[in-house]
Design a protein around this motif. Structure first.
Motif, short mmCIF file in Angstrom:
data_model
loop_
_atom_site.label_atom_id
_atom_site.label_comp_id
_atom_site.label_asym_id
_atom_site.label_seq_id
_atom_site.Cartn_x
_atom_site.Cartn_y
_atom_site.Cartn_z
N GLU A 147 18.26 -81.78 35.03
CA GLU A 147 17.75 -80.78 34.08
C GLU A 147 17.54 -79.52 34.90
OE1 GLU A 147 13.81 -80.22 31.16
OE2 GLU A 147 14.16 -82.12 32.22
N PRO A 148 18.45 -78.56 34.82
CA PRO A 148 18.53 -77.55 35.89
C PRO A 148 17.62 -76.33 35.75
CG PRO A 148 20.33 -77.25 34.36
CD PRO A 148 19.56 -78.45 33.87
N TYR A 149 16.32 -76.58 35.64
CA TYR A 149 15.41 -75.45 35.51
C TYR A 149 14.91 -74.95 36.86
CZ TYR A 149 14.94 -75.55 30.42
OH TYR A 149 15.18 -75.46 29.09
N ILE A 150 14.68 -73.65 36.90
CA ILE A 150 13.90 -73.01 37.96
C ILE A 150 12.68 -72.41 37.27
CG2 ILE A 150 13.82 -71.15 39.66
CD1 ILE A 150 16.84 -71.45 40.01
N LEU A 151 11.50 -72.99 37.56
CA LEU A 151 10.25 -72.55 36.93
C LEU A 151 9.20 -72.31 38.01
CD1 LEU A 151 9.92 -75.14 34.00
CD2 LEU A 151 11.10 -72.94 33.97
N ARG A 152 8.19 -71.56 37.67
CA ARG A 152 7.08 -71.35 38.59
C ARG A 152 6.33 -72.67 38.79
NH1 ARG A 152 6.32 -66.25 39.97
NH2 ARG A 152 7.20 -64.58 38.68
N TYR A 207 3.17 -76.08 33.51
CA TYR A 207 3.01 -77.50 33.18
C TYR A 207 4.30 -78.02 32.56
CZ TYR A 207 1.47 -81.79 30.94
OH TYR A 207 1.36 -83.11 30.53
N THR A 208 4.86 -79.06 33.16
CA THR A 208 6.13 -79.62 32.67
C THR A 208 5.98 -81.10 32.31
OG1 THR A 208 6.87 -80.22 34.90
CG2 THR A 208 7.45 -78.00 34.10
N GLY A 209 4.76 -81.52 32.00
CA GLY A 209 4.52 -82.91 31.63
C GLY A 209 5.12 -83.27 30.29
N PRO A 210 5.02 -84.54 29.91
CA PRO A 210 5.69 -85.03 28.70
C PRO A 210 5.18 -84.42 27.40
CG PRO A 210 4.26 -86.71 29.65
CD PRO A 210 4.34 -85.62 30.65
N GLU A 211 3.99 -83.81 27.41
CA GLU A 211 3.46 -83.21 26.18
C GLU A 211 3.92 -81.76 26.00
OE1 GLU A 211 1.33 -84.30 28.61
OE2 GLU A 211 1.00 -86.33 27.86
N MET A 218 11.73 -67.88 33.73
CA MET A 218 12.55 -69.10 33.71
C MET A 218 14.01 -68.76 34.01
SD MET A 218 15.08 -70.69 31.74
CE MET A 218 14.97 -70.08 30.06
N ASN A 219 14.65 -69.60 34.81
CA ASN A 219 16.07 -69.45 35.05
C ASN A 219 16.63 -70.83 35.38
OD1 ASN A 219 18.72 -68.33 35.78
ND2 ASN A 219 17.63 -66.38 35.99
N PHE A 220 17.88 -70.88 35.83
CA PHE A 220 18.57 -72.15 35.98
C PHE A 220 19.15 -72.34 37.37
CE2 PHE A 220 18.70 -71.06 31.51
CZ PHE A 220 18.37 -72.26 30.88
N ILE A 221 19.01 -73.58 37.88
CA ILE A 221 19.75 -74.00 39.06
C ILE A 221 21.24 -73.78 38.76
CG2 ILE A 221 20.44 -76.02 40.42
CD1 ILE A 221 17.64 -77.20 39.70
N GLY A 222 21.97 -73.25 39.72
CA GLY A 222 23.38 -73.00 39.50
C GLY A 222 23.66 -71.64 38.89
N LEU A 223 22.60 -70.87 38.66
CA LEU A 223 22.74 -69.48 38.20
C LEU A 223 21.85 -68.56 39.03
CD1 LEU A 223 22.88 -70.02 34.34
CD2 LEU A 223 24.71 -69.04 35.74
N ALA A 224 20.58 -68.97 39.21
CA ALA A 224 19.64 -68.12 39.95
C ALA A 224 19.31 -68.68 41.32
CB ALA A 224 18.36 -67.93 39.14
N GLY A 225 20.17 -69.56 41.82
CA GLY A 225 19.95 -70.09 43.15
C GLY A 225 19.62 -71.57 43.15
N ARG A 226 19.07 -72.04 44.27
CA ARG A 226 18.72 -73.45 44.50
C ARG A 226 19.93 -74.38 44.41
NH1 ARG A 226 12.52 -73.92 42.02
NH2 ARG A 226 11.66 -72.41 43.51
N GLY A 227 21.06 -73.89 44.89
CA GLY A 227 22.28 -74.69 44.87
C GLY A 227 22.92 -74.70 43.50
N GLY A 228 23.93 -75.55 43.36
CA GLY A 228 24.63 -75.63 42.08
C GLY A 228 25.56 -76.82 42.07
N GLY A 229 25.98 -77.18 40.88
CA GLY A 229 26.84 -78.34 40.72
C GLY A 229 28.28 -78.13 41.13
#
Length: 358
Positions: A96-101, A105-109, A119-130
């Protein structure tokens, strides 16, 4: 290792880069397959958009162009960081390719972490990519899948989660009727989710190949060509004159949105799934007089577990939507070019960064 790197608009290069370091709480994944997303195409043609321009690092990742692309991917766990004890080397996973602060809170609720600031995405704003041979991802964003799900099909779970979230936003129920405007990748996958939960699906799409794909895959009950038939009249015929309960706009085309306004019944719901690069307009009087709800949707939020369950249970078959497989070196010539200039011939093209899957 080899990776596809976005430098600037129209400038994607296959380069040798150093693999990311494994840190506590992270997982290294050997990428099996990575899909080419419409967002990647927009970056190539019009960007940088989600990609931070060179000299303007993203406020969370701290990275700017060039970055490794690819956010729709599957793979196999190859290494576990300290503290990760609920996965094993060899597990099949998707991301789930999120880049968040860190304080989000990213818990189930949570129903809104995907809407948090910056908010941005892995594979677009960094942190590697697929679109690289391997990637290191925080454990929170790694989802295990059953080994019975083929890794090529698993690469479609990320866009399928987009569709799942859109369907959930609509409030549609089994036995109701939905119209999907546009049978590109997200339109097809939205239809797949709708069909899986027992909704009657009517697709409106100009491309004969895409209409046939939806019918052959069993995700559409009816596929209409808006150049040949009156879509509004046909939908009313199919719904005893009432109109559809919900509609999904998956094209970012004004005339499609206008048509959907007319296909839904009074008190119907329209969900806008596509990303619009321009302002849209609609008939405010019609909106008021029919009491239509228009809802936006973006990404997914705690959607992956339920989406994965639909695939693992066999309720959704993703194989029909894979229309091409290529190596990393063919990314632009056989991947991007096909999807930009011959998009009616393809739904999802997958890339094998290592070449092992070809």
């Amino acid at each position: 290792m080899k990776a596809a790197r976005f430098h600037d608009r129209g400038d994607i290069r296959i380069e040798d880069i150093t693999p990311q370091p494994l840190e506590a709480g992270t997982v290294r994944i050997d990428v099996a397959w990575c899909g080419i997303c419409g967002t990647d195409l927009h970056e190539y043609l019009e960007g940088p958009i989600f990609v931070p321009a060179h000299g303007h690092p993203h406020p969370i990742s701290g990275e700017d162009a060039p970055v490794t692309l690819g956010h729709e991917f599957s793979g196999v766990v190859s290494e576990l960081g300290e503290g990760v004890d609920d996965l094993a080397v060899g597990d099949h996973v998707v991301v789930e390719p999120y880049i968040l602060r860190d304080d989000v809170y990213t818990g189930p609720e949570s129903v809104d972490y995907h809407l948090s600031d910056d908010m941005n995405f892995i594979g677009l704003a960094g942190r590697g990519g697929g679109l690289a041979e391997n990637i290191v991802v925080k454990r929170r964003w790694v989802h295990k899948i059953d080994s019975s799900v083929a890794l090529d099909e698993a690469a479609l779970i990320e866009p399928l989660s987009v569709a799942f979230h859109a369907v959930k936003r609509s409030g549609v129920k089994a036995g109701q009727t939905a119209v999907v405007g546009g049978a590109g990748p997200i339109g097809q996958l939205t239809a797949a989710v709708l069909h899986a939960i027992g909704v009657k699906v009517i697709i409106s799409e100009l491309s004969g190949l895409r209409r046939q794909k939806a019918l052959d895959a069993g995700v559409a009950d009816v596929a209409l060509n808006p150049a040949e038939v009156d879509v509004v009249a046909e939908v009313k015929k199919l719904t005893d004159g009432k109109g559809a309960d919900v509609a999904f706009e998956c094209t970012s085309v004004q005339v499609v949105f206008d048509t959907l306004m007319d296909t839904v019944r009074p008190t119907g719901v329209i969900v806008v799934v596509s990303i619009w690069g321009k302002k849209a307009s609609f008939d405010m009087h019609k909106l008021v007089m029919k009491e239509i709800d228009v809802r936006g949707t973006i990404g997914y939020v705690n959607s992956h577990p339920e989406t994965i369950a639909l695939v693992e249970s066999g309720k959704i078959d993703l194989k029909p939507f894979i229309t091409g497989k290529i190596g990393l070196e063919d990314l632009v010539d056989k991947g991007f070019d096909t999807l930009i200039n011959h998009n009616e011939t393809a739904v999802k093209i997958l890339v094998s960064p290592s070449g092992k899957g070809l």
